[in-house]
Write an enzyme that holds these catalytic residues in place. Structure first.
Site, PDB file in Angstrom:
ATOM      1  N   CYS A  12       0.872  -1.183   0.000  1.00  0.00           N
ATOM      2  CA  CYS A  12       0.000   0.000   0.000  1.00  0.00           C
ATOM      3  C   CYS A  12       0.904   1.226   0.000  1.00  0.00           C
ATOM      4  CB  CYS A  12      -0.963  -0.026   1.191  1.00  0.00           C
ATOM      5  SG  CYS A  12      -0.177  -0.034   2.815  1.00  0.00           S
ATOM      6  N   ARG A  18      -3.363  -0.673   5.368  1.00  0.00           N
ATOM      7  CA  ARG A  18      -3.937  -1.744   4.545  1.00  0.00           C
ATOM      8  C   ARG A  18      -3.025  -2.945   4.362  1.00  0.00           C
ATOM      9  NH1 ARG A  18      -5.109   2.191  -0.282  1.00  0.00           N
ATOM     10  NH2 ARG A  18      -3.217   3.058   0.652  1.00  0.00           N
ATOM     11  N   ASP A 129      -8.076   3.838   1.153  1.00  0.00           N
ATOM     12  CA  ASP A 129      -7.119   4.242   2.190  1.00  0.00           C
ATOM     13  C   ASP A 129      -7.903   4.706   3.422  1.00  0.00           C
ATOM     14  OD1 ASP A 129      -5.257   5.504   3.748  1.00  0.00           O
ATOM     15  OD2 ASP A 129      -4.404   6.705   2.127  1.00  0.00           O
TER      16      ASP A 129
HETATM   17  P1  4NP Z   1      -1.769   2.769   4.151  1.00  0.00           P
HETATM   18  O1  4NP Z   1      -2.398   4.118   4.755  1.00  0.00           O
HETATM   19  O2  4NP Z   1      -1.207   3.144   2.784  1.00  0.00           O
HETATM   20  O3  4NP Z   1      -2.917   1.849   4.065  1.00  0.00           O
HETATM   21  O4  4NP Z   1      -0.680   2.327   5.112  1.00  0.00           O
HETATM   22  C1  4NP Z   1      -1.704   5.327   4.856  1.00  0.00           C
HETATM   23  C2  4NP Z   1      -0.801   5.520   5.864  1.00  0.00           C
HETATM   24  C3  4NP Z   1      -0.139   6.721   5.993  1.00  0.00           C
HETATM   25  C4  4NP Z   1      -0.385   7.728   5.083  1.00  0.00           C
HETATM   26  C5  4NP Z   1      -1.281   7.518   4.062  1.00  0.00           C
HETATM   27  C6  4NP Z   1      -1.936   6.316   3.942  1.00  0.00           C
HETATM   28  N1  4NP Z   1       0.264   8.963   5.221  1.00  0.00           N
HETATM   29  O5  4NP Z   1      -0.031   9.879   4.435  1.00  0.00           O
HETATM   30  O6  4NP Z   1       1.117   9.131   6.109  1.00  0.00           O
END
Ligand code: 4NP
Length: 160
Positions: A12, A18, A129
């Site tokens: 991800c 995710r 997300d």
């Molecule tokens: P992930 O979610 O891609 O599912 O781990 C996110 C975690 C952090 C961020 C964005 C999405 N961020 O912008 O820091």
């Protein structure tokens, strides 16, 4: 003779919501089927913002309610992962494009898939997300991942 391990990498953006959840859910299913010596699971993020961190506490909390322990440490997706893994699974189109951009050859490109391609019950075109969402967003991600992980495992069982 020792059988070769089949290696799956979930990817991800941050590797704190995710993909670590997908890793934990899928590893649990693999273990329940006694395939933990045949199928190896890992996760990574296309961005390195959260390198070295545990999964987001909200994801861990929602996972724990369903009996999962999400405790993998965040790391960035690297081009060398194409050599290490048989299947690389993106949570959304942006992840997919960022992974594909690093693919060194056609064989590597063929390893890349979208998580929703393994969905059975749900008709989503990506795993949303949840980072800026409320509880509902985290629950939805877990529902979608449980469904797609089951479909993925069925598909991998045909290959190994
Ligand atoms: P992930 O979610 O891609 O599912 O781990 C996110 C975690 C952090 C961020 C964005 C999405 N961020 O912008 O820091």
């Amino acid at each position: 003779m020792e059988e070769k391990e089949y290696k799956v990498l979930f990817v991800c953006l941050g590797n704190i919501c995710r993909s670590p959840a997908a890793e934990g859910i899928f590893a649990d299913m693999v273990k329940k089927e006694g395939l933990q010596n045949r199928i190896k699971v890992d996760s990574a993020g296309t961005a390195g913002y959260h390198n070295g961190e545990l999964p987001d506490y909200r994801m861990r909390q929602h996972g724990a309610r369903r009996g999962y322990k999400f405790d993998s440490i965040s790391r960035k997706f690297l081009a060398v992962d194409f050599d290490q893994f048989d299947m690389i699974i993106a949570m959304d189109d942006s992840n997919y494009d960022n992974i594909m951009r690093l693919a060194p050859d056609l064989e590597s490109e063929k390893k890349v898939h979208r998580m929703v391609d393994f969905s059975r019950k749900y008709k989503y075109d990506h795993i949303p997300d949840p980072y800026y969402s409320g509880s509902d967003g985290f629950e939805l991600v877990l529902d979608l991942l449980e469904d797609a992980c089951a479909g993925l495992l069925e598909e991998i069982k045909q290959k190994i």
